[in-house]
Design a protein around this motif. Structure first.
Motif, PDB file in Angstrom:
ATOM      1  N   ASP A 172      52.559  40.128  49.234  1.00 38.99           N
ATOM      2  CA  ASP A 172      51.247  39.504  49.132  1.00 38.99           C
ATOM      3  C   ASP A 172      50.264  40.508  48.533  1.00 38.99           C
ATOM      4  OD1 ASP A 172      50.801  41.275  51.184  1.00 38.99           O
ATOM      5  OD2 ASP A 172      50.302  39.768  52.699  1.00 38.99           O
ATOM      6  N   ILE A 173      48.996  40.144  48.470  1.00 39.00           N
ATOM      7  CA  ILE A 173      47.978  41.009  47.859  1.00 39.00           C
ATOM      8  C   ILE A 173      47.884  42.339  48.601  1.00 39.00           C
ATOM      9  CG2 ILE A 173      46.140  39.906  49.210  1.00 39.00           C
ATOM     10  CD1 ILE A 173      45.733  41.351  45.677  1.00 39.00           C
ATOM     11  N   LEU A 174      48.107  42.330  49.935  1.00 38.84           N
ATOM     12  CA  LEU A 174      48.047  43.565  50.709  1.00 38.84           C
ATOM     13  C   LEU A 174      49.189  44.507  50.338  1.00 38.84           C
ATOM     14  CD1 LEU A 174      46.687  45.215  52.918  1.00 38.84           C
ATOM     15  CD2 LEU A 174      48.010  43.939  54.623  1.00 38.84           C
ATOM     16  N   SER A 175      50.362  43.952  50.033  1.00 37.26           N
ATOM     17  CA  SER A 175      51.505  44.781  49.624  1.00 37.26           C
ATOM     18  C   SER A 175      51.167  45.558  48.362  1.00 37.26           C
ATOM     19  CB  SER A 175      52.741  43.907  49.379  1.00 37.26           C
ATOM     20  OG  SER A 175      52.953  42.966  50.395  1.00 37.26           O
ATOM     21  N   GLY A 203      51.241  37.379  38.534  1.00 37.41           N
ATOM     22  CA  GLY A 203      50.359  36.252  38.852  1.00 37.41           C
ATOM     23  C   GLY A 203      49.490  36.457  40.079  1.00 37.41           C
ATOM     24  N   VAL A 204      49.393  37.705  40.547  1.00 40.31           N
ATOM     25  CA  VAL A 204      48.552  38.001  41.714  1.00 40.31           C
ATOM     26  C   VAL A 204      47.159  38.381  41.233  1.00 40.31           C
ATOM     27  CG1 VAL A 204      48.279  39.435  43.770  1.00 40.31           C
ATOM     28  CG2 VAL A 204      50.574  38.792  42.998  1.00 40.31           C
ATOM     29  N   HIS A 205      46.143  37.693  41.741  1.00 39.29           N
ATOM     30  CA  HIS A 205      44.765  37.940  41.306  1.00 39.29           C
ATOM     31  C   HIS A 205      44.187  39.119  42.089  1.00 39.29           C
ATOM     32  CE1 HIS A 205      41.110  36.620  39.230  1.00 39.29           C
ATOM     33  NE2 HIS A 205      40.464  37.007  40.316  1.00 39.29           N
ATOM     34  N   PRO A 206      43.737  40.188  41.418  1.00 38.01           N
ATOM     35  CA  PRO A 206      43.204  41.368  42.128  1.00 38.01           C
ATOM     36  C   PRO A 206      41.881  41.080  42.814  1.00 38.01           C
ATOM     37  CG  PRO A 206      42.861  41.583  39.763  1.00 38.01           C
ATOM     38  CD  PRO A 206      43.680  40.344  39.954  1.00 38.01           C
ATOM     39  N   ASP A 207      41.572  41.880  43.815  1.00 38.32           N
ATOM     40  CA  ASP A 207      40.300  41.746  44.530  1.00 38.32           C
ATOM     41  C   ASP A 207      39.550  43.085  44.514  1.00 38.32           C
ATOM     42  OD1 ASP A 207      41.719  43.316  46.267  1.00 38.32           O
ATOM     43  OD2 ASP A 207      41.761  41.896  47.924  1.00 38.32           O
ATOM     44  N   HIS A 208      38.448  43.150  45.274  1.00 37.04           N
ATOM     45  CA  HIS A 208      37.630  44.359  45.325  1.00 37.04           C
ATOM     46  C   HIS A 208      38.447  45.588  45.732  1.00 37.04           C
ATOM     47  CE1 HIS A 208      34.229  41.476  45.587  1.00 37.04           C
ATOM     48  NE2 HIS A 208      33.543  42.455  45.021  1.00 37.04           N
ATOM     49  N   VAL A 209      39.310  45.403  46.730  1.00 38.18           N
ATOM     50  CA  VAL A 209      40.045  46.543  47.286  1.00 38.18           C
ATOM     51  C   VAL A 209      40.980  47.150  46.240  1.00 38.18           C
ATOM     52  CG1 VAL A 209      41.538  47.306  49.171  1.00 38.18           C
ATOM     53  CG2 VAL A 209      39.917  45.462  49.565  1.00 38.18           C
ATOM     54  N   VAL A 210      41.622  46.297  45.442  1.00 39.62           N
ATOM     55  CA  VAL A 210      42.529  46.784  44.394  1.00 39.62           C
ATOM     56  C   VAL A 210      41.752  47.641  43.400  1.00 39.62           C
ATOM     57  CG1 VAL A 210      43.989  46.104  42.449  1.00 39.62           C
ATOM     58  CG2 VAL A 210      44.143  44.867  44.612  1.00 39.62           C
ATOM     59  N   LEU A 230      38.431  49.821  33.705  1.00 38.39           N
ATOM     60  CA  LEU A 230      38.821  48.961  34.835  1.00 38.39           C
ATOM     61  C   LEU A 230      37.589  48.333  35.484  1.00 38.39           C
ATOM     62  CD1 LEU A 230      41.575  51.227  36.412  1.00 38.39           C
ATOM     63  CD2 LEU A 230      41.918  48.864  35.658  1.00 38.39           C
ATOM     64  N   PHE A 231      36.502  49.107  35.570  1.00 42.30           N
ATOM     65  CA  PHE A 231      35.256  48.581  36.120  1.00 42.30           C
ATOM     66  C   PHE A 231      34.735  47.434  35.256  1.00 42.30           C
ATOM     67  CE2 PHE A 231      30.493  49.006  36.330  1.00 42.30           C
ATOM     68  CZ  PHE A 231      30.345  48.495  37.609  1.00 42.30           C
ATOM     69  N   LYS A 232      34.765  47.624  33.940  1.00 42.25           N
ATOM     70  CA  LYS A 232      34.307  46.560  33.034  1.00 42.25           C
ATOM     71  C   LYS A 232      35.237  45.345  33.102  1.00 42.25           C
ATOM     72  CE  LYS A 232      34.006  49.023  29.233  1.00 42.25           C
ATOM     73  NZ  LYS A 232      33.713  49.376  27.821  1.00 42.25           N
ATOM     74  N   LEU A 235      34.389  43.248  36.023  1.00 39.09           N
ATOM     75  CA  LEU A 235      33.168  42.478  35.804  1.00 39.09           C
ATOM     76  C   LEU A 235      33.381  41.294  34.871  1.00 39.09           C
ATOM     77  CD1 LEU A 235      30.473  45.290  35.389  1.00 39.09           C
ATOM     78  CD2 LEU A 235      30.409  43.462  37.072  1.00 39.09           C
ATOM     79  N   PHE A 236      34.006  41.554  33.725  1.00 35.31           N
ATOM     80  CA  PHE A 236      34.030  40.554  32.648  1.00 35.31           C
ATOM     81  C   PHE A 236      35.329  39.746  32.581  1.00 35.31           C
ATOM     82  CE2 PHE A 236      31.225  44.061  31.098  1.00 35.31           C
ATOM     83  CZ  PHE A 236      30.023  43.373  31.239  1.00 35.31           C
ATOM     84  N   ASP A 237      36.463  40.370  32.920  1.00 38.24           N
ATOM     85  CA  ASP A 237      37.733  39.638  32.851  1.00 38.24           C
ATOM     86  C   ASP A 237      38.000  38.839  34.121  1.00 38.24           C
ATOM     87  OD1 ASP A 237      38.104  40.779  30.367  1.00 38.24           O
ATOM     88  OD2 ASP A 237      39.370  42.407  31.104  1.00 38.24           O
ATOM     89  N   TYR A 238      37.683  39.465  35.272  1.00 37.87           N
ATOM     90  CA  TYR A 238      38.004  38.809  36.543  1.00 37.87           C
ATOM     91  C   TYR A 238      36.780  38.248  37.256  1.00 37.87           C
ATOM     92  CZ  TYR A 238      42.529  40.973  35.826  1.00 37.87           C
ATOM     93  OH  TYR A 238      43.748  41.339  35.299  1.00 37.87           O
ATOM     94  N   LYS A 239      35.592  38.450  36.669  1.00 40.13           N
ATOM     95  CA  LYS A 239      34.341  37.886  37.205  1.00 40.13           C
ATOM     96  C   LYS A 239      34.119  38.267  38.670  1.00 40.13           C
ATOM     97  CE  LYS A 239      34.114  35.725  33.250  1.00 40.13           C
ATOM     98  NZ  LYS A 239      33.271  36.273  32.174  1.00 40.13           N
ATOM     99  N   ILE A 240      34.480  39.493  39.027  1.00 41.67           N
ATOM    100  CA  ILE A 240      34.277  39.982  40.395  1.00 41.67           C
ATOM    101  C   ILE A 240      33.006  40.821  40.419  1.00 41.67           C
ATOM    102  CG2 ILE A 240      35.206  41.422  42.252  1.00 41.67           C
ATOM    103  CD1 ILE A 240      38.000  40.782  41.222  1.00 41.67           C
ATOM    104  N   GLN A 241      32.050  40.431  41.261  1.00 42.64           N
ATOM    105  CA  GLN A 241      30.809  41.190  41.368  1.00 42.64           C
ATOM    106  C   GLN A 241      31.023  42.418  42.253  1.00 42.64           C
ATOM    107  OE1 GLN A 241      27.921  40.719  39.659  1.00 42.64           O
ATOM    108  NE2 GLN A 241      29.209  39.216  38.593  1.00 42.64           N
ATOM    109  N   PRO A 242      30.733  43.603  41.756  1.00 47.18           N
ATOM    110  CA  PRO A 242      30.983  44.828  42.541  1.00 47.18           C
ATOM    111  C   PRO A 242      30.134  44.868  43.810  1.00 47.18           C
ATOM    112  CG  PRO A 242      30.489  45.323  40.231  1.00 47.18           C
ATOM    113  CD  PRO A 242      30.153  43.887  40.437  1.00 47.18           C
TER     114      PRO A 242
END
Length: 398
Positions: A172-175, A203-210, A230-232, A235-242
């Motif tokens: 899973d994402i934690l692994s 096919g695993v979608h990364p999150d903040h922790v990754v 990776l920071f960019k 922001l732009f590829d995965y639309k995750i707000q830091p």
């Protein structure tokens, strides 16, 4: 229910106590604990298990242990709850509880003990628990496997972490996060980035922790451009707000590499109000690169947030001292004395042949520290000799 004088059942109390644990609300948890005692429910097994969980969730492990010790009967849930809570707050207590346990541990018990081994960086103990996992055929359990990857990573045994990770039939994402973080903290930044690409391909979608693990890995390995990209991408590829921690990681990434002005501009333009940790990352780098101007600004911001931050005054004083600004150094030390606070002594420990050795900052009394200093001096001598040999050969070629 209490106001309407409706009779409370053990399960009603248990559910209410679990709610307090979920919220981390110690005050209401203590109130319900008092009600349960008045209603003669305090010794009930279900209620007592919930109270142990609540006190552990609120980091009051001593109170949890007191309830545990006073219980007239205990079941596996009781043992698992107190061991899990202790593994987060007092890993040594968790280990002792496993020794005292009079029931057969299950996979939840062993998962908590693996986390306790990770918290103590007790690799040999972790090996023994891993053996217990295999003997009980829990090796395919997802939570156990994730805990083993994390434990081996935190103990510096990245090869064993990789072996467990590769043998997992389900991840899973934690692994993925545990293995990526393990690579990063052990200095394998390129491997961390490679595994991140494999995770995305799976096919695993990364999150903040990754992303936090990846950017930290790049920071410690000096891969500034890779970390910034990776920071960019986040922001732009995965639309995750830091969040604040991500901004702290990126600030550390830029500042450690000497790009202090870029780090300051990032802090100045971030949509969140920077906290002490973000400014602290910049201040630490200003000390490293002897930048008085930005160091003074960062220190001023931290003192506004936390006027009693002893570490901030010490770092700023050291920046002045490195640049021979003795007047400013003395003034900063006077301000530190005025706060009445002192810097907490840094502690570390290492396990060697079944024994744990602890060290504090500037520890000169320990025999092991003296031996380590001797070895360090020998290494410095070897490096000086090699440098001289290299310089002589270069001069000949030139």
């Amino acid at each position: 229910m209490i106001q309407d004088d409706v009779e409370l059942s053990p399960f009603t109390c248990s559910i209410a106590i679990h709610s307090c644990a979920s919220l981390g609300n110690l005050y209401f948890g203590q109130q319900i604990h008092a009600v349960s005692i008045r209603k003669a429910l305090g010794a009930n097994l279900v209620v007592a298990n919930s109270l142990i969980d609540m006190y552990c969730a609120c980091e009051r492990v001593v109170d949890a242990r007191r309830i545990f010790d006073e219980m007239p009967e205990r079941n596996l849930v009781t043992w698992n709850t107190i061991i899990a809570g202790s593994s987060r707050n007092d890993p040594r207590m968790a280990m002792q509880l496993l020794v005292d346990m009079d029931l057969e541990p299950n996979c939840l018990t062993l998962t908590s003990i693996i986390s306790a081994c990770a918290g103590l960086a007790a690799l040999r103990c972790g090996w023994q628990v891993h053996g217990a996992v295999l003997r009980r055929n829990y090796g395919d359990d997802l939570k156990v496997s994730n805990a083993l990857v994390g434990m081996y990573s935190k103990c510096g045994s990245i090869s064993n972490a990789k072996k467990v990770f590769n043998m997992m039939t389900c991840k899973d994402i934690l692994s993925w996060t545990s293995m990526i973080g393990g690579y990063g903290t052990n200095g394998y930044a390129n491997e961390a980035i490679g595994l991140f690409n494999s995770m995305v391909d799976a096919g695993v979608h990364p999150d903040h922790v990754v992303f936090m693990g990846l950017i930290n890995a790049c920071s410690h390995a000096g891969l500034v451009d890779e970390g910034w990209n990776l920071f960019k991408s986040m922001l732009f590829d995965y639309k995750i707000q830091p969040n604040m921690k991500i901004y702290g990681c990126v600030t550390n990434l830029l500042a450690r590499a000497g790009r202090l002005r870029e780090a300051f501009n990032l802090i100045d333009t971030m949509p969140l109000t920077p906290d002490e940790s973000v400014w602290g990352a910049l201040l630490g780098a200003c000390k490293m690169h002897r930048n008085i101007e930005l160091g003074r600004q960062a220190a001023r911001k931290i003192i506004e947030i936390n006027p009693d931050a002893a570490k901030t005054y010490i770092l700023l004083a050291n920046i002045y001292a490195a640049d021979s600004k003795w007047g400013d150094y003395a003034a900063t030390r006077r301000l530190l004395r005025g706060t009445g606070s002192s810097k907490e002594v840094g502690m570390s420990w290492i396990e060697v042949t079944d024994k744990m050795y602890s060290f504090s900052t500037a520890d000169s009394n320990s025999l092991q520290v003296s031996l380590a200093d001797e070895v360090l001096q020998i290494l410095v001598q070897h490096m000086d000799e090699e440098r001289n040999y290299f310089d002589e050969n270069i001069s000949r070629v030139a």
